[in-house]
Design an enzyme around this catalytic site. Structure first.
Site, PDB file in Angstrom:
ATOM      1  N   CYS A 129       0.841  -1.274  -0.037  1.00 39.78           N
ATOM      2  CA  CYS A 129       0.140  -0.176  -0.093  1.00 39.78           C
ATOM      3  C   CYS A 129       0.660   1.158  -0.055  1.00 39.78           C
ATOM      4  O   CYS A 129       1.731   1.347   0.927  1.00 39.78           O
ATOM      5  CB  CYS A 129      -0.980  -0.131   1.298  1.00 39.78           C
ATOM      6  SG  CYS A 129      -1.898   1.504   1.468  1.00 39.78           S
ATOM      7  N   CYS A 147      -0.987   4.387  -6.114  1.00 34.71           N
ATOM      8  CA  CYS A 147      -1.994   3.442  -5.352  1.00 34.71           C
ATOM      9  C   CYS A 147      -2.280   2.185  -5.841  1.00 34.71           C
ATOM     10  O   CYS A 147      -2.400   2.180  -6.940  1.00 34.71           O
ATOM     11  CB  CYS A 147      -3.301   4.465  -5.418  1.00 34.71           C
ATOM     12  SG  CYS A 147      -4.611   3.495  -4.297  1.00 34.71           S
TER      13      CYS A 147
END
Length: 236
Positions: A83, A196
């Protein structure tokens, strides 16, 4: 072979996507040629967006640190975090363990500089990435000038990210992503960084090089886990 410990679940689909990328980057003739991965796919990590954007008070850091310690105890030789936004707590994880923690942000910036030296690097990410300056120093350290979408388009991109987390990847979501890409390109971006991990689930299309941070991380995992001979280069 060295074992990789993956701090995942942020979100689950992005973690699965990273695993696919690791396999795709591996030059393998049989199962045993692939990197041994231990995955803590933990969707209960406290929300990064809530803390950074919405005034939440529960930091994901302690949970992530505990995940890192658990993976190390199970035999991981190095760790990674699946992440981008969660890299705001990477140092907290690193302090909690005695093994290396790969830096996806630095890896993505280095790959963007390799693909488009001295370019303006358009970051496609949640507002939290911009507000915390996560990519600023790594990009500038590589000779890249970071650029971001306008505020309204950045909010649209956050909607795209949330839609993907909810399992929605239809034409409307892809159209919104395309609008954001066009906005960043209009600011002179010569390379785009998909900053992302959710975006990798549907992919980013553009007339300039696109560096997916998850892809840069997957290649590094293969290198770290199995060595340079195991890394399958693009097109190989």
């Amino acid at each position: 072979m060295r074992t990789c410990g993956i701090l995942g679940g942020m979100g689950p689909e992005a973690t699965i996507d990273l695993m696919r990328r690791i396999v795709a980057h591996t030059r393998a003739q049989d199962d045993a040629d692939h990197v041994h991965c231990l995955v803590d796919n933990n969707p209960q990590v406290p929300s990064r967006i809530k803390v950074l954007l919405e005034g939440g008070t529960v930091s994901p850091g302690p949970c992530m640190a505990a995940m890192g310690r658990g993976l190390e105890a199970q035999g991981a030789d190095f760790l990674c975090i699946a992440c981008n936004t969660a890299h705001n707590w990477r140092d907290e994880v690193a302090r909690a363990v005695n093994i290396p923690v790969l830096d996806m942000i630095a890896l993505a910036a280095a790959e963007a500089a390799r693909r488009a030296p001295k370019a303006r690097a358009g970051s496609l990410a949640s507002p939290a990435v911009r507000l915390t300056g996560l990519y600023e120093a790594p990009c500038r350290g590589q000779g890249l000038e970071p650029v971001f979408a306008d505020e309204a388009e950045e909010a649209r991109l956050l909607g795209v990210i949330r839609a993907i987390k909810a399992g929605r990847t239809g034409d409307d979501v892809r159209a919104d992503l395309k609008r954001v890409v066009e906005n960043v390109l209009n600011k002179g971006a010569g390379v785009l960084i998909a900053a992302c991990t959710e975006l990798g689930v549907i992919g980013v299309e553009a007339p300039v090089p696109v560096v997916d941070a998850a892809d840069a991380l997957a290649a590094a995992i293969v290198l770290e886990g199995a060595g340079p001979d195991a890394l399958k280069r693009p097109g190989a």
